[in-house]
Design a protein around this motif. Structure first.
Motif, PDB file in Angstrom:
ATOM      1  N   ASP A 112       3.020   7.058  -6.957  1.00 17.10           N
ATOM      2  CA  ASP A 112       1.700   7.805  -7.163  1.00 17.10           C
ATOM      3  C   ASP A 112       2.197   9.394  -6.565  1.00 17.10           C
ATOM      4  O   ASP A 112       1.292  10.263  -6.779  1.00 17.10           O
ATOM      5  N   ASP A 113       3.338   9.712  -6.087  1.00 15.61           N
ATOM      6  CA  ASP A 113       3.533  10.760  -4.822  1.00 15.61           C
ATOM      7  C   ASP A 113       3.035  11.550  -4.513  1.00 15.61           C
ATOM      8  O   ASP A 113       2.570  12.592  -4.183  1.00 15.61           O
ATOM      9  N   ARG A 114       2.343   9.873  -3.342  1.00 15.36           N
ATOM     10  CA  ARG A 114       1.497  10.177  -2.743  1.00 15.36           C
ATOM     11  C   ARG A 114       1.789  10.490  -1.234  1.00 15.36           C
ATOM     12  O   ARG A 114       1.066   9.726   0.194  1.00 15.36           O
ATOM     13  N   LEU A 115       3.671   9.256  -1.016  1.00  9.58           N
ATOM     14  CA  LEU A 115       4.018   9.048   0.416  1.00  9.58           C
ATOM     15  C   LEU A 115       3.774  10.700   0.996  1.00  9.58           C
ATOM     16  O   LEU A 115       5.173  10.815   0.717  1.00  9.58           O
ATOM     17  N   ARG A 116       3.654   9.939   2.796  1.00  9.92           N
ATOM     18  CA  ARG A 116       3.347  11.022   4.195  1.00  9.92           C
ATOM     19  C   ARG A 116       4.940  11.220   4.731  1.00  9.92           C
ATOM     20  O   ARG A 116       5.265   9.541   4.607  1.00  9.92           O
ATOM     21  N   ASP A 124       1.241  -1.232  -0.003  1.00 10.27           N
ATOM     22  CA  ASP A 124      -0.311  -0.617   0.220  1.00 10.27           C
ATOM     23  C   ASP A 124       0.848   0.986  -0.235  1.00 10.27           C
ATOM     24  O   ASP A 124       1.249   2.184  -0.418  1.00 10.27           O
ATOM     25  N   LEU A 125       1.837   0.989   1.323  1.00 10.24           N
ATOM     26  CA  LEU A 125       2.754   2.410   0.733  1.00 10.24           C
ATOM     27  C   LEU A 125       3.388   2.443  -0.332  1.00 10.24           C
ATOM     28  O   LEU A 125       4.116   3.640  -0.554  1.00 10.24           O
ATOM     29  N   ASP A 126       3.301   1.804  -1.124  1.00 12.70           N
ATOM     30  CA  ASP A 126       4.945   1.643  -1.890  1.00 12.70           C
ATOM     31  C   ASP A 126       3.626   2.348  -3.077  1.00 12.70           C
ATOM     32  O   ASP A 126       4.149   2.864  -4.113  1.00 12.70           O
ATOM     33  N   ALA A 127       2.335   1.694  -3.409  1.00 16.06           N
ATOM     34  CA  ALA A 127       1.217   2.506  -4.659  1.00 16.06           C
ATOM     35  C   ALA A 127       1.969   3.620  -4.192  1.00 16.06           C
ATOM     36  O   ALA A 127       1.152   4.775  -5.035  1.00 16.06           O
ATOM     37  N   LEU A 128       1.923   3.774  -2.835  1.00 16.38           N
ATOM     38  CA  LEU A 128       1.091   5.786  -2.504  1.00 16.38           C
ATOM     39  C   LEU A 128       2.320   6.392  -2.656  1.00 16.38           C
ATOM     40  O   LEU A 128       2.278   7.500  -3.987  1.00 16.38           O
ATOM     41  N   LYS A 129       4.068   5.916  -2.767  1.00 16.63           N
ATOM     42  CA  LYS A 129       5.576   6.122  -3.139  1.00 16.63           C
ATOM     43  C   LYS A 129       5.423   6.417  -5.041  1.00 16.63           C
ATOM     44  O   LYS A 129       5.026   7.273  -5.578  1.00 16.63           O
ATOM     45  N   ILE A 146      -0.008  20.269  -0.900  1.00 11.10           N
ATOM     46  CA  ILE A 146      -1.372  19.299  -0.728  1.00 11.10           C
ATOM     47  C   ILE A 146      -1.322  18.329  -1.748  1.00 11.10           C
ATOM     48  O   ILE A 146      -1.346  19.429  -2.898  1.00 11.10           O
ATOM     49  N   ARG A 147      -2.040  17.348  -1.305  1.00  7.10           N
ATOM     50  CA  ARG A 147      -1.857  16.034  -2.701  1.00  7.10           C
ATOM     51  C   ARG A 147      -2.966  15.330  -2.196  1.00  7.10           C
ATOM     52  O   ARG A 147      -3.971  15.512  -1.650  1.00  7.10           O
ATOM     53  N   PRO A 148      -3.799  15.198  -3.464  1.00  3.45           N
ATOM     54  CA  PRO A 148      -5.193  14.333  -3.394  1.00  3.45           C
ATOM     55  C   PRO A 148      -5.121  13.386  -2.168  1.00  3.45           C
ATOM     56  O   PRO A 148      -3.572  12.697  -2.400  1.00  3.45           O
ATOM     57  N   PRO A 149      -5.871  12.796  -1.412  1.00  5.61           N
ATOM     58  CA  PRO A 149      -7.545  12.755  -1.907  1.00  5.61           C
ATOM     59  C   PRO A 149      -7.252  14.471  -0.516  1.00  5.61           C
ATOM     60  O   PRO A 149      -8.926  14.002  -0.752  1.00  5.61           O
ATOM     61  N   THR A 150      -6.767  15.461   0.043  1.00  2.00           N
ATOM     62  CA  THR A 150      -6.919  16.149   0.336  1.00  2.00           C
ATOM     63  C   THR A 150      -7.666  16.749  -0.618  1.00  2.00           C
ATOM     64  O   THR A 150      -8.572  17.731   0.014  1.00  2.00           O
ATOM     65  N   VAL A 151      -6.920  17.004  -1.686  1.00  2.00           N
ATOM     66  CA  VAL A 151      -7.852  17.703  -2.072  1.00  2.00           C
ATOM     67  C   VAL A 151      -7.730  16.846  -3.732  1.00  2.00           C
ATOM     68  O   VAL A 151      -7.464  16.121  -3.825  1.00  2.00           O
ATOM     69  N   PRO A 152      -8.506  17.184  -4.949  1.00  2.00           N
ATOM     70  CA  PRO A 152      -9.484  16.618  -5.635  1.00  2.00           C
ATOM     71  C   PRO A 152      -7.877  16.326  -6.474  1.00  2.00           C
ATOM     72  O   PRO A 152      -7.567  17.200  -6.839  1.00  2.00           O
TER      73      PRO A 152
END
Ligand code: PMP
Length: 379
Positions: free
Chosen positions: A17-21, A10-15, A338-344
């Protein structure tokens, strides 16, 4: 598959997608906090807490409000808050997230309909999902769309009460709800209006009473005034009627089954309300800074300026947003992407907030640095 593998995937998928925090230490000039009035470090607030500690106020409440946790400090704050916000009653929660969740899982009943603005905060989504009422979304800040959702639901046979839920000032866009129109719709449909004032309390309205100040005392208005932003502390005050406060005390599970907020926090928030009432200079300074930023930004591309202290710079692409944020951080500015899903999706942005922790020269320097990192050259 090992126990941990699915989490790692799951974390790899976020990474990808440039969405890993990740959590970062606080550094740089503050263009990202919600400490809008700079009260988090205010000396009067510090002294109020120190005096309370000295006078023996306990650190922890030690129990739920319905048991031993109900302290004089909570009661005092709620009485003051009701007066300050012109409501019959107020009730204090430990966080704004809990307050939104608590109200939405307690007051709307089975058979009711919640009409949520598409961009409301995650805590409102969670409360709606966990609550008993049906919920539908309406297009952002579109009062006609709200009414259309209500009419459609009635046509389909919906019989219960309507709850219109919006933020008065949106946290990621900095734009304002059409409050007057929403109040009119609520009146036409005998509906409740729940307004999350998280980003407006302290900043807008007379003495910082928020954008619902014009509608204070209405039986069908429930406002959520969070205390962790402009008030510089933590928690949230829900203002409502005495009847609904009693209902919350009796029926609200997050209120009943949770340790009361620290009485020291109640002291801090009560002092913040006194500061708002007695020292308009904080609100005035921030208003001037917003005006200054408006002039400096002018018609520059990318900026979304709606007249509030929240001024997003819309980038679009997730990776580029984080690169720009990194560039600004390297230049000494605390600015977050600020990236999705916080913003569309497709609207990743730099969320720039103005606070009394900066001055006009900081705003100028920040705009110059942004021009540099975006390749726009200096102004
Ligand atoms: N509502 C809105 C609109 C918010 O932006 C936030 C905080 N990000 C909350 C509620 C939650 O408040 P708190 O931080 O006090 O939990």
């Amino acid at each position: 598959m090992s126990l941990a593998a699915s989490y790692a995937a799951d974390l790899d998928a976020l990474k990808d997608d440039d969405r890993l925090r990740s959590l970062k230490a606080r550094a740089g000039i503050d263009f990202s906090s919600n400490d809008y009035l700079g009260l988090a470090n205010n000396s009067r607030m510090r002294k109020a807490i120190a005096a309370a500690v000295e006078a023996g106020t306990p650190i922890g409440a030690g129990g739920s409000r319905l048991l031993r946790g109900n302290c004089a400090e909570h009661e005092s704050l709620e009485a003051e808050a009701a007066k300050f916000f012109g409501a019959e009653a107020a009730i204090f929660f430990a966080t704004g997230y809990t307050a939104n969740f608590a109200v939405l899982t307690t007051l709307p009943q089975r058979g009711d309909l919640l009409v949520l603005d598409q961009l409301v905060h995650a805590s409102i989504h969670e409360g709606a999902r966990a609550g008993r009422a049906e919920f539908r979304f309406s297009a952002h800040n579109d009062a006609n769309a709200v009414e259309e959702v209500i009419r459609t639901w009635r046509r389909e046979g919906g019989k219960g009460r309507i709850w219109i839920v919006a933020e008065s000032l949106y946290s990621m866009d900095g734009d304002f709800a059409p409050l007057e129109a929403l109040v009119a719709i609520a009146d036409r449909h005998d509906a409740f209006l729940m307004i999350d004032e998280a980003h407006a309390t302290g900043v807008f309205g007379p003495n910082g009473r928020g954008l619902t100040a014009a509608y204070e005392g209405r039986e069908n208005l429930i406002a959520i005034h969070t205390c962790g932003k402009a008030l510089g502390a933590a928690g949230a005050l829900v203002t409502t009627t005495r009847l609904l406060r009693d209902f919350i005390v009796n029926r609200c599970r997050p209120f009943i089954f949770s340790t009361a907020p620290s009485p020291l926090m109640a002291v801090a928030v009560e002092e913040a309300l006194a500061i708002l009432r007695e020292e308009p200079v904080h609100q005035q300074r921030l208003t001037r800074l917003i005006g200054f930023a408006r002039e400096e930004i002018g018609a520059r591309q990318g900026w979304q300026f709606c007249g509030s202290q929240i001024i997003p710079y819309i980038v679009g692409d997730n990776a580029r947003t984080m690169t720009l944020a990194g560039g600004l951080q390297a230049r000494g500015f605390d600015i977050r992407g600020i990236r999705p899903p916080t913003v569309p999706v497709g609207t990743a942005r730099l969320r720039i907030s103005l606070t009394n922790n900066v001055d006009e020269s900081d705003v100028r320097a920040m705009l110059d640095a942004l021009a540099e990192v975006t390749g726009g050259g200096s102004r």
